[in-house]
Scaffold this active site. Structure first.
Site, PDB file in Angstrom:
ATOM      1  N   LYS A 125     -10.531  -3.683 -76.978  1.00  0.00           N
ATOM      2  CA  LYS A 125      -9.585  -5.177 -77.039  1.00  0.00           C
ATOM      3  C   LYS A 125      -9.509  -5.657 -75.647  1.00  0.00           C
ATOM      4  O   LYS A 125      -9.016  -6.657 -75.460  1.00  0.00           O
ATOM      5  CB  LYS A 125      -8.428  -4.738 -77.673  1.00  0.00           C
ATOM      6  N   ARG A 126      -9.620  -4.823 -74.582  1.00  0.00           N
ATOM      7  CA  ARG A 126      -9.185  -5.185 -73.065  1.00  0.00           C
ATOM      8  C   ARG A 126     -10.536  -6.057 -72.608  1.00  0.00           C
ATOM      9  O   ARG A 126     -10.625  -6.789 -71.710  1.00  0.00           O
ATOM     10  CB  ARG A 126      -9.063  -4.041 -72.336  1.00  0.00           C
TER      11      ARG A 126
END
Length: 601
Positions: A303-304
């Site tokens: 997600k980062r």
């Protein structure tokens, strides 16, 4: 020696007792397989607990889906909990995006931060006092201790361990501090963290995917070097906020979570969590760890890094139902003949048949499902189809503007009385089985909405327009006459199909010696699915009909793909269809004159 296993489902955790040290999960045999595949006999309470340090991606959506399906398949509850204790990495709009993205995907929670519930609050930042109280309980019971080591000391320890090729675990320097002295230093304001005292033999547990899991916590290399290694994770940070380990366990217990489905990367943390459950005297939930989703380079989605952010799928026009269906197929097996499974289908057929190991995501599978759902929506003609029409209609307007046809004075009413949205709906009804995204839809079928230029038509030798000369002027002339004399009120799919067939029959009947052949292995680069190897003479009605369709596709569809030409012309209308047909006729006439002049010269 005999291996004894006692299992209980429902709101109780599995208890595993061994009469000898565990060495292989295969000893569980049939019992293990049965446990993994059966749904619990009582309603399951599951949760999805994302951190607002990034946006929802494919892997986290799948985790949410599996927990949702387990709850709904057993008549239980699905909770949403926000684990927002990592303030440094929190993204401002991530929490609101999580709500909207999950709802867009079709997953609605029974309890959560925005709707409340009997076990709230559902944001960890609002439960700090609860975590601090439980950390104090662990200090009192001797299962945890204060650590006063500075960050400099811990960094130096980590560097030294790294130079020796060892993990950067703690050395328990502060574990030997007497309790009274520890209390005094804490009261005096010395900064500290609270660490869990992890046993040398971590607890084993029965994973619902991998069976019995656990191994002795011994590092022979460290022992040979005289290094003391203890995992002893931090539970409470110096600012009084909890770490994931403490908050996760406390929340799952107080929210009555019975089952936890999460990624396999958390398997190494599960013994620590079970140590906490044991320290508090609580029953642990059942754990099912599923393999990671990976890209083609076998890297996990993050997600980062923004990998396959769910919002991007929505922006591209992917159906939420197709996306949920897509992620459900990775890491879970079903017994249906078809992979096309709606959310109600998934709930009805869900079980614990999770597969082991990581899975490489295949984008083409999503496009396959997208086409299946588009065809389903078109066949049903309900609200989902209307939503699809609206989406494509808006995309064409926003990105490409209002369609520009021929000058209005010369060709009045170019849309044949149909509005643009109606045109979109008509095209979608006939092409839905190949629909992927609004962008691809326009690229494939722009000739329905814009005056697309007539492409060149070359044979293998590079000669332009040869294929249409080969079908014979008589056939093309017959088609043009039949369509040109058709009255506007008779312009329909059935009438157009009959006119094309009649033209082919008429030409074959009049001139059965059409013996000129289409050049062998002819390729048409402007056609997406052209007649690749037509090398027989046009001697019968079937061949003449094919030639007529090819001629019309070049003229009307500008060589593009799409529905049969009688359907395409019915959608386009009489005026536009005839104008395009006349354009090709004039082009071929000019080409014929040019060739005659070249021959005479």
């Amino acid at each position: 020696m005999r291996l004894r296993i006692f299992l209980a489902f429902g709101n109780h955790s599995p208890t595993v007792r061994l009469s000898r040290p565990f060495s292989s999960a295969s000893r569980l045999g049939k019992v293990d397989r049965q446990v993994k595949q059966q749904l619990p006999s009582s309603p399951a309470r599951t949760r999805f607990a994302p951190s607002p340090t990034g946006y929802l991606h494919l892997g986290s959506l799948r985790t949410a889906l599996f927990n949702y399906l387990l709850a709904k398949a057993t008549g239980g509850q699905f909770l949403l909990r926000i684990e927002d204790t990592d303030k440094k990495r929190t993204i401002a709009d991530a929490e609101e995006r999580l709500y909207s993205d999950l709802r867009w995907a079709g997953l609605q929670w029974d309890e959560g931060p925005d709707i409340g519930g009997p076990h709230g609050p559902y944001k960890q930042s609002e439960r700090t006092t609860l975590y601090q109280e439980h950390a104090e309980k662990l200090l009192q019971s001797g299962h945890a201790y204060r650590c006063f080591c500075s960050s400099e000391k811990l960094n130096e320890l980590a560097r030294r361990r790294a130079s020796l090729g060892l993990p950067s675990d703690y050395d328990r320097t502060c574990d030997g501090i007497p309790r009274e002295q520890s209390d005094e230093r804490a009261s005096a304001g010395d900064p500290f963290v609270i660490r869990l005292r992890v046993p040398s033999e971590p607890p084993e547990y029965l994973d619902l995917v991998y069976g019995l899991v656990g191994k002795p916590n011994h590092n022979k290399k460290a022992q040979n070097l005289g290094e003391a290694l203890y995992e002893d994770p931090v539970l409470l940070k110096s600012d009084g906020l909890p770490t994931y380990h403490l908050a996760n366990v406390v929340d799952d217990h107080h929210m009555d979570i019975t089952h936890v489905v999460r990624a396999a990367e958390w398997m190494s943390s599960t013994p620590k969590h079970l140590t906490l459950y044991n320290a508090f005297g609580w029953k642990a939930p059942h754990f099912a760890h599923v393999g990671l989703l990976q890209d083609s380079g076998r890297q996990k989605f993050s997600k980062r890094k923004g990998d396959l952010d769910i919002r991007r799928f929505g922006d591209q026009g992917i159906f939420p139902e197709a996306l949920l269906n897509y992620v459900a197929l990775y890491g879970w097996s079903h017994s249906h003949k078809s992979d096309v499974l709606s959310l109600p289908d998934l709930i009805a057929s869900f079980d614990m048949k999770f597969t082991k190991g990581n899975t490489i995501v295949e984008p083409h599978k999503l496009m396959y499902l997208q086409k299946k759902y588009a065809a389903k929506y078109a066949d049903e003609g309900g609200p989902q189809f209307e939503a699809l029409v609206d989406r494509v209609f808006e995309a064409i307007q926003q990105e490409f503007g209002t369609p520009s046809w021929y000058p209005e004075a010369e060709y009045p009413n170019p849309l044949n009385g149909l509005e643009l949205r109606t045109r979109v709906a008509n095209v979608l009804k006939h092409t839905a089985k190949n629909y992927t995204t609004p962008r691809d839809f326009f690229d494939n079928y722009s000739y329905f909405f814009y005056d697309v230029p007539l492409p060149e038509f070359k044979d293998d030798a590079g000669e332009k327009y040869s294929i249409c000369r080969e079908i014979g002027a008589e056939l093309s002339g017959s088609i043009e006459f039949a369509l040109g004399t058709m009255r506007p009120e008779n312009w329909s799919e059935s009438a157009l199909k009959e006119a094309i067939s009649s033209s082919a029959e008429e030409v074959v009947a009049k001139n059965n010696d059409l013996r000129k052949q289409i050049p062998p292995k002819q390729e048409f680069p402007f056609l997406k699915h052209a007649f690749q190897d037509v090398d027989i003479p046009i001697l019968n009605i079937k061949e003449a009909y094919k030639a007529a369709q090819l001629y019309l596709r070049w003229a009307i569809a500008r060589g593009g793909s799409g529905p049969p030409m009688h359907t395409a012309m019915a959608i386009l209308g009489r005026d536009v269809s005839l104008q395009r047909l006349y354009e090709l006729h004039e082009l071929l006439q000019a080409e014929a004159v040019k060739l005659d002049e070249e021959e005479e010269a």
